[in-house]
Design a protein around this motif. Structure first.
Motif, PDB file in Angstrom:
ATOM      1  N   ILE A   1       0.835  -1.198   0.000  1.00  0.00           N
ATOM      2  CA  ILE A   1       0.000   0.000   0.000  1.00  0.00           C
ATOM      3  C   ILE A   1       0.873   1.251   0.000  1.00  0.00           C
ATOM      4  O   ILE A   1       0.591   2.213  -0.722  1.00  0.00           O
ATOM      5  CB  ILE A   1      -0.980  -0.023   1.196  1.00  0.00           C
ATOM      6  CG1 ILE A   1      -2.013  -1.143   0.984  1.00  0.00           C
ATOM      7  CG2 ILE A   1      -1.680   1.317   1.359  1.00  0.00           C
ATOM      8  CD1 ILE A   1      -2.931  -1.365   2.158  1.00  0.00           C
ATOM      9  N   SER A   2       1.950   1.255   0.773  1.00  0.00           N
ATOM     10  CA  SER A   2       2.856   2.406   0.809  1.00  0.00           C
ATOM     11  C   SER A   2       3.493   2.644  -0.552  1.00  0.00           C
ATOM     12  O   SER A   2       3.590   3.785  -1.010  1.00  0.00           O
ATOM     13  CB  SER A   2       3.949   2.186   1.846  1.00  0.00           C
ATOM     14  OG  SER A   2       3.395   2.046   3.122  1.00  0.00           O
ATOM     15  N   LYS A   3       3.909   1.572  -1.222  1.00  0.00           N
ATOM     16  CA  LYS A   3       4.509   1.685  -2.553  1.00  0.00           C
ATOM     17  C   LYS A   3       3.501   2.248  -3.547  1.00  0.00           C
ATOM     18  O   LYS A   3       3.832   3.126  -4.353  1.00  0.00           O
ATOM     19  CB  LYS A   3       4.991   0.314  -3.007  1.00  0.00           C
ATOM     20  CG  LYS A   3       5.540   0.279  -4.418  1.00  0.00           C
ATOM     21  CD  LYS A   3       5.892  -1.128  -4.844  1.00  0.00           C
ATOM     22  CE  LYS A   3       4.692  -2.024  -4.885  1.00  0.00           C
ATOM     23  NZ  LYS A   3       3.992  -2.161  -6.119  1.00  0.00           N
ATOM     24  N   ASP A   4       2.258   1.791  -3.465  1.00  0.00           N
ATOM     25  CA  ASP A   4       1.227   2.269  -4.383  1.00  0.00           C
ATOM     26  C   ASP A   4       0.863   3.726  -4.107  1.00  0.00           C
ATOM     27  O   ASP A   4       0.638   4.499  -5.038  1.00  0.00           O
ATOM     28  CB  ASP A   4      -0.020   1.398  -4.295  1.00  0.00           C
ATOM     29  CG  ASP A   4       0.217  -0.002  -4.836  1.00  0.00           C
ATOM     30  OD1 ASP A   4       1.158  -0.165  -5.631  1.00  0.00           O
ATOM     31  OD2 ASP A   4      -0.527  -0.913  -4.456  1.00  0.00           O
ATOM     32  N   ILE A   5       0.822   4.118  -2.840  1.00  0.00           N
ATOM     33  CA  ILE A   5       0.540   5.519  -2.506  1.00  0.00           C
ATOM     34  C   ILE A   5       1.677   6.414  -2.992  1.00  0.00           C
ATOM     35  O   ILE A   5       1.435   7.500  -3.526  1.00  0.00           O
ATOM     36  CB  ILE A   5       0.284   5.675  -0.997  1.00  0.00           C
ATOM     37  CG1 ILE A   5      -1.056   5.033  -0.629  1.00  0.00           C
ATOM     38  CG2 ILE A   5       0.309   7.137  -0.578  1.00  0.00           C
ATOM     39  CD1 ILE A   5      -1.349   4.995   0.841  1.00  0.00           C
TER      40      ILE A   5
END
Length: 69
Positions: free
Chosen positions: A7-11
């Motif tokens: 999720i952090s990578k996608d954000i």
């Protein structure tokens, strides 16, 4: 890869795509004299930003699925 890191990578990818879009459109706007290149650049970036949003939603839904099991 853990759910939080996905999720952090996608954000991060979404933030970078939005910042790049804003900077590219602002650079091409040419003080409002000719907005066609800016609109074309914005239209080209819409699928990239949309893809990042879909990746975040997919990871978020997978997080909910893994927590319920």
């Amino acid at each position: 890869m853990t759910t939080i890191s996905c999720i952090s990578k996608d954000i991060f990818a979404l933030v970078v795509a939005v910042m790049f879009t804003v900077l590219m459109v602002a650079g091409l706007a040419d003080q409002g004299k000719n907005l066609f290149p800016a609109m074309l650049a914005f239209a080209a970036m819409v699928p990239i930003v949309g893809s990042a949003v879909v990746a975040i939603k997919r990871d978020w839904d997978n997080r909910d699925h893994h927590l319920s099991v």
